[in-house]
Design a protein around this motif. Sequence first.
Motif, PDB file in Angstrom:
ATOM      1  N   GLU A  78       0.764  -1.137  -0.078  1.00 32.43           N
ATOM      2  CA  GLU A  78      -0.129  -0.040  -0.105  1.00 32.43           C
ATOM      3  C   GLU A  78       0.784   1.302   0.032  1.00 32.43           C
ATOM      4  N   SER A  79       1.813   1.406  -0.940  1.00 34.07           N
ATOM      5  CA  SER A  79       2.505   2.441  -0.864  1.00 34.07           C
ATOM      6  C   SER A  79       1.773   3.782  -1.128  1.00 34.07           C
ATOM      7  N   SER A  80       2.118   4.725  -0.730  1.00 37.21           N
ATOM      8  CA  SER A  80       1.498   5.937  -0.707  1.00 37.21           C
ATOM      9  C   SER A  80       2.500   7.176  -0.575  1.00 37.21           C
ATOM     10  N   GLU A 102      11.994  -1.695 -13.414  1.00 36.53           N
ATOM     11  CA  GLU A 102      11.272  -2.103 -12.163  1.00 36.53           C
ATOM     12  C   GLU A 102      10.229  -3.371 -12.389  1.00 36.53           C
ATOM     13  N   ASP A 103      10.064  -4.088 -11.411  1.00 34.82           N
ATOM     14  CA  ASP A 103       9.189  -5.298 -11.486  1.00 34.82           C
ATOM     15  C   ASP A 103       7.915  -5.058 -11.989  1.00 34.82           C
ATOM     16  N   ILE A 104       7.060  -4.011 -10.962  1.00 39.25           N
ATOM     17  CA  ILE A 104       5.846  -3.740 -11.255  1.00 39.25           C
ATOM     18  C   ILE A 104       5.433  -2.357 -10.915  1.00 39.25           C
ATOM     19  N   VAL A 105       4.608  -1.855 -11.592  1.00 37.56           N
ATOM     20  CA  VAL A 105       3.984  -0.484 -11.199  1.00 37.56           C
ATOM     21  C   VAL A 105       2.504  -0.792 -10.855  1.00 37.56           C
ATOM     22  N   ASP A 106       2.446  -0.563  -9.617  1.00 43.32           N
ATOM     23  CA  ASP A 106       1.019  -0.725  -8.783  1.00 43.32           C
ATOM     24  C   ASP A 106       0.384   0.464  -8.582  1.00 43.32           C
ATOM     25  N   GLY A 108       1.869   3.229  -8.520  1.00 41.12           N
ATOM     26  CA  GLY A 108       2.538   4.227  -9.365  1.00 41.12           C
ATOM     27  C   GLY A 108       3.274   5.227  -8.689  1.00 41.12           C
ATOM     28  N   HIS A 109       3.067   5.245  -7.115  1.00 42.18           N
ATOM     29  CA  HIS A 109       3.925   6.291  -6.337  1.00 42.18           C
ATOM     30  C   HIS A 109       5.256   5.921  -6.190  1.00 42.18           C
ATOM     31  N   THR A 110       5.786   4.707  -5.961  1.00 41.66           N
ATOM     32  CA  THR A 110       7.208   4.508  -6.228  1.00 41.66           C
ATOM     33  C   THR A 110       7.953   5.158  -7.494  1.00 41.66           C
ATOM     34  N   ILE A 111       7.380   4.526  -8.738  1.00 43.10           N
ATOM     35  CA  ILE A 111       8.279   5.089  -9.868  1.00 43.10           C
ATOM     36  C   ILE A 111       8.119   6.646 -10.002  1.00 43.10           C
ATOM     37  N   ASP A 133       2.093  -4.268 -15.051  1.00 45.32           N
ATOM     38  CA  ASP A 133       1.359  -3.184 -14.833  1.00 45.32           C
ATOM     39  C   ASP A 133       0.044  -3.577 -14.101  1.00 45.32           C
ATOM     40  N   LYS A 134      -0.287  -3.145 -12.966  1.00 47.09           N
ATOM     41  CA  LYS A 134      -1.567  -3.418 -12.603  1.00 47.09           C
ATOM     42  C   LYS A 134      -2.343  -2.015 -12.523  1.00 47.09           C
ATOM     43  N   PRO A 135      -2.886  -1.810 -13.762  1.00 45.54           N
ATOM     44  CA  PRO A 135      -3.678  -0.401 -13.762  1.00 45.54           C
ATOM     45  C   PRO A 135      -4.786  -0.229 -12.999  1.00 45.54           C
ATOM     46  N   ASN A 153      -5.729  -7.084 -10.835  1.00 46.14           N
ATOM     47  CA  ASN A 153      -5.606  -6.575  -9.399  1.00 46.14           C
ATOM     48  C   ASN A 153      -5.419  -8.175  -8.557  1.00 46.14           C
ATOM     49  N   LYS A 154      -4.154  -8.466  -8.446  1.00 43.54           N
ATOM     50  CA  LYS A 154      -4.025  -9.798  -7.843  1.00 43.54           C
ATOM     51  C   LYS A 154      -2.662  -9.741  -7.162  1.00 43.54           C
ATOM     52  N   PHE A 155      -2.444 -10.372  -5.894  1.00 41.26           N
ATOM     53  CA  PHE A 155      -1.027 -10.292  -5.288  1.00 41.26           C
ATOM     54  C   PHE A 155      -0.232 -11.428  -6.105  1.00 41.26           C
ATOM     55  N   VAL A 156       0.746 -10.974  -6.657  1.00 32.52           N
ATOM     56  CA  VAL A 156       1.672 -11.956  -7.471  1.00 32.52           C
ATOM     57  C   VAL A 156       2.952 -11.893  -6.827  1.00 32.52           C
ATOM     58  N   GLY A 160      11.291 -12.009  -9.272  1.00 27.55           N
ATOM     59  CA  GLY A 160      11.829 -10.697  -8.870  1.00 27.55           C
ATOM     60  C   GLY A 160      10.549 -10.308  -7.753  1.00 27.55           C
ATOM     61  N   LEU A 161       9.516 -10.594  -7.746  1.00 27.34           N
ATOM     62  CA  LEU A 161       8.435 -10.155  -7.017  1.00 27.34           C
ATOM     63  C   LEU A 161       8.528 -11.050  -5.733  1.00 27.34           C
ATOM     64  N   ASP A 162       8.220 -10.369  -4.344  1.00 23.16           N
ATOM     65  CA  ASP A 162       8.465 -11.386  -3.031  1.00 23.16           C
ATOM     66  C   ASP A 162       7.089 -11.556  -2.484  1.00 23.16           C
ATOM     67  N   LEU A 163       7.121 -12.616  -1.695  1.00 21.49           N
ATOM     68  CA  LEU A 163       6.129 -12.832  -0.529  1.00 21.49           C
ATOM     69  C   LEU A 163       7.042 -12.716   0.393  1.00 21.49           C
TER      70      LEU A 163
HETATM   71  P1  IMP Z   1       3.742   1.352  -6.220  1.00 18.74           P
HETATM   72  O1  IMP Z   1       4.360   2.296  -5.730  1.00 18.74           O
HETATM   73  O2  IMP Z   1       2.351   0.999  -5.680  1.00 18.74           O
HETATM   74  O3  IMP Z   1       3.659   1.229  -7.825  1.00 18.74           O
HETATM   75  O4  IMP Z   1       4.491   0.052  -5.693  1.00 18.74           O
HETATM   76  C1  IMP Z   1       5.340  -0.818  -6.193  1.00 18.74           C
HETATM   77  C2  IMP Z   1       6.002  -1.837  -5.628  1.00 18.74           C
HETATM   78  O5  IMP Z   1       5.000  -2.625  -4.678  1.00 18.74           O
HETATM   79  C3  IMP Z   1       6.630  -2.941  -6.265  1.00 18.74           C
HETATM   80  O6  IMP Z   1       7.942  -2.602  -6.699  1.00 18.74           O
HETATM   81  C4  IMP Z   1       6.611  -3.979  -5.465  1.00 18.74           C
HETATM   82  O7  IMP Z   1       7.767  -4.240  -4.876  1.00 18.74           O
HETATM   83  C5  IMP Z   1       5.615  -3.925  -4.622  1.00 18.74           C
HETATM   84  N1  IMP Z   1       4.302  -4.676  -5.084  1.00 18.74           N
HETATM   85  C6  IMP Z   1       3.111  -4.264  -5.766  1.00 18.74           C
HETATM   86  N2  IMP Z   1       2.391  -5.133  -6.292  1.00 18.74           N
HETATM   87  C7  IMP Z   1       2.994  -6.237  -5.702  1.00 18.74           C
HETATM   88  C8  IMP Z   1       2.522  -7.669  -5.796  1.00 18.74           C
HETATM   89  O8  IMP Z   1       1.442  -8.158  -6.429  1.00 18.74           O
HETATM   90  N3  IMP Z   1       3.310  -8.760  -5.427  1.00 18.74           N
HETATM   91  C9  IMP Z   1       4.664  -8.248  -4.947  1.00 18.74           C
HETATM   92  N4  IMP Z   1       5.102  -6.919  -4.736  1.00 18.74           N
HETATM   93  C10 IMP Z   1       4.135  -6.133  -5.176  1.00 18.74           C
END
Ligand code: IMP
Length: 185
Positions: A78-80, A102-106, A108-111, A133-135, A153-156, A160-163
């Motif tokens: 839940e990055s904000s 980057e692995d994923i844009v969720d 979008g705040h990080t990028i 991309d999780k639009p 919109n599922k947790f993957v 590279g993506l971690d649990l």
């Molecule tokens: P954003 O700032 O919400 O775009 O967050 C992106 C970051 O959240 C990614 O670099 C991932 O580290 C993490 N993230 C977002 N979705 C997932 C997921 O489904 N699985 C694992 N990590 C995720």
Amino acid sequence: MKNYQDVLAEILIDAEKLQKRVQELGAQISADYQHTDLLLICILRGGVPFMVDLSRHITVPHMMDFMAVSSYGAGRRESSGSARVTLDLQTDIRDQNVLLVEDIVDSGHTISSVLQMLETRQPKTLKVCALLDKPERREAHVPIHYLGFTIPNKFVFGYGLDLDEYFRNLPFVGVVDLDKYKPSE
Ligand code: IMP
Ligand code: MG
């Protein structure tokens, strides 16, 4: 941590499909940066397997650097707001052609905040390459110049993506079975 088989709901993108797409992206990037220098910047830690594989398919000369960021006051899911740099680049990016990997844009705040921060260092060009991309979750607008796959919109996890820091090594992207494992915030 359990074995991945015990928390996997389904494989979303298998290894073959991933590798084929990474190869295509590498070819596209090679064509676009044919007559310029290129600096790949990997966002740790999720971007590592993707950038390493991508780099092998980029046929033009290029450099690599790494940076790490963490989101203010929020868990990874839940990055904000803005991101804080926890490991900075070793390279001066002024006048460089920079491609962020980057692995994923969720949300979008990080990028978005990484882009803002890097822009102040005046690179010649600054583009984004994201594997996923999780639009549906987007809150901040970010340009994605090179994209692997749009996903629901599922947790993957995997590739590279971690649990909770595990399973980044898996060669596929899988969906978590939330009845069997709840990723911590
Ligand atoms: P954003 O700032 O919400 O775009 O967050 C992106 C970051 O959240 C990614 O670099 C991932 O580290 C993490 N993230 C977002 N979705 C997932 C997921 O489904 N699985 C694992 N990590 C995720
Ligand atoms: Mg990440």
